[in-house]
Scaffold this motif. Structure first.
Motif, PDB file in Angstrom:
ATOM      1  N   VAL A  81       6.804  18.928 -30.166  1.00  0.00           N
ATOM      2  CA  VAL A  81       5.780  18.056 -29.587  1.00  0.00           C
ATOM      3  C   VAL A  81       6.334  16.640 -29.522  1.00  0.00           C
ATOM      4  O   VAL A  81       7.094  16.226 -30.402  1.00  0.00           O
ATOM      5  N   ASP A  82       5.917  15.897 -28.495  1.00  0.00           N
ATOM      6  CA  ASP A  82       6.484  14.562 -28.309  1.00  0.00           C
ATOM      7  C   ASP A  82       5.767  13.488 -29.117  1.00  0.00           C
ATOM      8  O   ASP A  82       6.103  12.307 -29.022  1.00  0.00           O
ATOM      9  N   SER A  83       4.794  13.888 -29.934  1.00  0.00           N
ATOM     10  CA  SER A  83       4.107  12.933 -30.791  1.00  0.00           C
ATOM     11  C   SER A  83       3.651  13.655 -32.053  1.00  0.00           C
ATOM     12  O   SER A  83       3.588  14.881 -32.079  1.00  0.00           O
ATOM     13  N   GLN A  84       3.364  12.901 -33.078  1.00  0.00           N
ATOM     14  CA  GLN A  84       2.945  13.529 -34.332  1.00  0.00           C
ATOM     15  C   GLN A  84       1.530  14.074 -34.198  1.00  0.00           C
ATOM     16  O   GLN A  84       0.637  13.380 -33.716  1.00  0.00           O
ATOM     17  N   VAL A  85       1.351  15.300 -34.631  1.00  0.00           N
ATOM     18  CA  VAL A  85       0.048  15.950 -34.584  1.00  0.00           C
ATOM     19  C   VAL A  85      -0.238  16.611 -35.918  1.00  0.00           C
ATOM     20  O   VAL A  85       0.675  17.112 -36.576  1.00  0.00           O
ATOM     21  N   THR A  86      -1.483  16.623 -36.296  1.00  0.00           N
ATOM     22  CA  THR A  86      -1.844  17.237 -37.574  1.00  0.00           C
ATOM     23  C   THR A  86      -1.927  18.750 -37.444  1.00  0.00           C
ATOM     24  O   THR A  86      -1.405  19.483 -38.277  1.00  0.00           O
TER      25      THR A  86
END
Lengths: 112, 112
Positions: free
Chosen positions: A25-30
């Motif tokens: 993923v291109d961003s941090q996700v929970t």
């Protein structure tokens, strides 16, 4: 929404072998999830990939068959172990943003 | 979540006409609903969502209607185009549960 990629996009494997699928993923996700979509069918949740702890599996799915790693907030892997033809499916990862989930392009697996 | 199902597995619509895709759900506790579009060879794509405190929500050429009394969800597509040909899934979740339950899917085919 986040940009999600999966590797490989497709594969043909021999029975008895294992395949590891990557989700980036291109961003941090929970929240990250793994789904199975059997041919012509709907999506079934395999497990929730938890960062820093063991994945939470749904009924009918076990860690020995579908081990999952989640080393950080942008990456997860799903391994399909000791494959049989019945494992031929599309495997999809998704990320949760609020209550909404966004999906990767999927990995199309054919087991011979 | 409990079973979320669709009334019809296939829908054929003339280009330019409006499409209506239906979904029934059985979990009265469900409070969040999503429609996804899945084109051949791709992962599900988010179309529109609606919360249970709403009856209707509109997007670009799409409208989602929610009837909580009969536990029915529909997706209306205005002026259907060839690019709308896909499988459409409804999905639902319950309060404080980030997991989605998917319906069976409706295949929409647009006739030129």
């Amino acid at each position: 929404s986040a940009v999600i990629s999966q590797k490989p996009s497709r594969d043909i494997c021999q029975r008895g072998t294992s395949l590891t699928i990557q989700c980036q993923v291109d961003s941090q996700v929970t929240m990250m999830f793994w789904y199975r979509q059997q041919p012509g069918q709907s999506l079934t949740l395999i497990a929730t990939a938890n960062q820093g702890s063991e994945a939470t599996y749904e009924s009918g799915f076990v860690i020995d068959k579908f081990p999952i790693s989640r080393p950080n907030l942008t990456f997860s892997t799903l391994t399909v172990s000791n494959m049989s033809p019945e494992d031929s499916s599309i495997y999809l990862c998704s990320v949760g943003q609020g209550e909404t989930q966004y999906f990767g392009p999927g990995t199309r697996l054919l087991v011979l | 979540g409990e079973n979320v199902g669709l009334h019809l597995p296939t829908l054929s619509v003339q280009e330019g006409d409006n499409s209506i895709i239906n979904c029934a759900y059985s979990n009265s506790a469900s409070d969040y609903f999503i429609w996804y579009k899945q084109e051949s060879g791709k992962g599900p794509q988010f179309i529109i969502d609606i919360r249970s405190n709403m009856d209707k929500r509109q997007g670009q050429r799409v409208t989602v209607l929610l009837n909580k009394t009969v536990k029915h969800l529909s997706l209306q597509i205005a002026a259907t185009q060839p690019g709308d040909s896909a499988v459409y899934f409804c999905a639902e979740s319950s309060p404080n549960d980030y997991k989605l339950s998917f319906g069976a899917g409706t295949t929409v085919t647009v006739r030129a």
